[in-house]
Design an enzyme around this catalytic site. Structure first.
Site, PDB file in Angstrom:
ATOM      1  N   SER A  48       0.978  -1.166   0.172  1.00 36.78           N
ATOM      2  CA  SER A  48      -0.016  -0.293   0.024  1.00 36.78           C
ATOM      3  C   SER A  48       1.042   1.440  -0.311  1.00 36.78           C
ATOM      4  CB  SER A  48      -0.675  -0.300   1.430  1.00 36.78           C
ATOM      5  OG  SER A  48      -1.523   1.458   1.507  1.00 36.78           O
TER       6      SER A  48
ATOM      7  N   TYR B 169      -1.289   0.828  10.617  1.00 34.74           N
ATOM      8  CA  TYR B 169      -1.985  -0.439   9.185  1.00 34.74           C
ATOM      9  C   TYR B 169      -0.218   0.398   7.920  1.00 34.74           C
ATOM     10  CZ  TYR B 169      -3.224  -0.763   4.700  1.00 34.74           C
ATOM     11  OH  TYR B 169      -3.772  -1.725   3.037  1.00 34.74           O
TER      12      TYR B 169
END
Length: 249
Positions: free
Chosen positions: A141, A154
């Protein structure tokens, strides 16, 4: 001259990006193994992929966080034989404020986005290196490129998996196999269902899938989906902290 269909394993096959990528493989006539926890959902996706041209589709019910990665990988090899491509596409976004207060919530985010995919990646890498072939593609990501208050637990996990896959790619250099981390920006999938969507930086699962599929065959060990995110994140990383700390990102 005829060629054997690609043998493809997709871990986290019920995710939006994984399903869109599986459809691209199905159109090529690939032999697919779909792994995940939800057997009913896997069966529904498998039926759709058969209609789309896959030469064979099997499912494997696996809890990636709880099951031992190496043993599960060896079980898949024993059942299905060697794989040409492996896509690791599972993960959870989690809730940043909860993770800051609840160590179990933080651990869950890190396990799903780093610890588990790292163990799977290492198991796959060992097999690919021994065979001298194979493509490992892992979804990272752009959140891992710089820590932001909105999602740094995250983001930290995604930064870790990116570094690990880059290391595996370096390990593979000159040996035949390849390893790639694909870093999508915000993508319209069930994972982002609660977010406000729209604008030029958002992508569809189908758009990201094209990058993922291409990454299995060519390109460097780090690829952004879409390519514009490479420049965007370079700019974000270069923002001085004095300015960055005043930004609501």
């Amino acid at each position: 001259m005829s060629h054997s269909p690609l043998r493809v394993l997709i871990l986290g096959a019920t995710s939006g990006i994984a399903e869109a990528t599986a459809r691209l493989y199905a159109a090529e006539g690939a032999r697919l193994v779909l792994a995940g926890r939800n057997a009913a959902r896997l069966q529904a996706i498998a039926a759709d992929l058969r209609l789309r041209g896959a030469s064979a589709v099997d499912i494997a019910q696996i809890d990636f966080v709880r099951d031992d990665a190496r043993q599960a990988w060896l079980g898949l090899l024993a059942t299905h034989g060697a794989f040409d491509h492996v896509l690791i596409a599972y993960g959870v976004l989690g809730d940043q404020p909860t993770a800051e207060q609840d160590s179990a919530a933080a651990e869950s985010i890190m396990a799903a986005n780093f610890t588990s995919p790292a163990q799977w990646s290492l198991a796959v890498a060992e097999d690919f290196e021994r065979r001298g072939s194979g493509s490992l593609v892992v979804l990272g990501s752009v959140a891992g490129d710089r820590g932001r208050r909105a999602n740094y637990v995250y983001g930290a996990a995604k930064a870790g998996i990116a570094a690990l896959i880059e290391g595996i790619a370096h390990r593979f250099a000159g040996k035949g196999p390849r390893a790639v981390v694909v870093k999508p920006g915000p993508t319209d999938t069930p994972m982002t269902a609660g977010m406000k969507k729209g604008g030029p930086l958002w992508a569809t699962a189908e758009q990201v899938a094209v990058v993922v599929r291409r990454a299995a065959d060519k390109g460097g060990p780090v690829q952004y989906a879409s390519a514009r995110w490479r420049l965007v994140m370079l700019i974000v990383r270069l923002i001085p902290s004095a300015i960055f700390n005043k930004m609501n990102l």
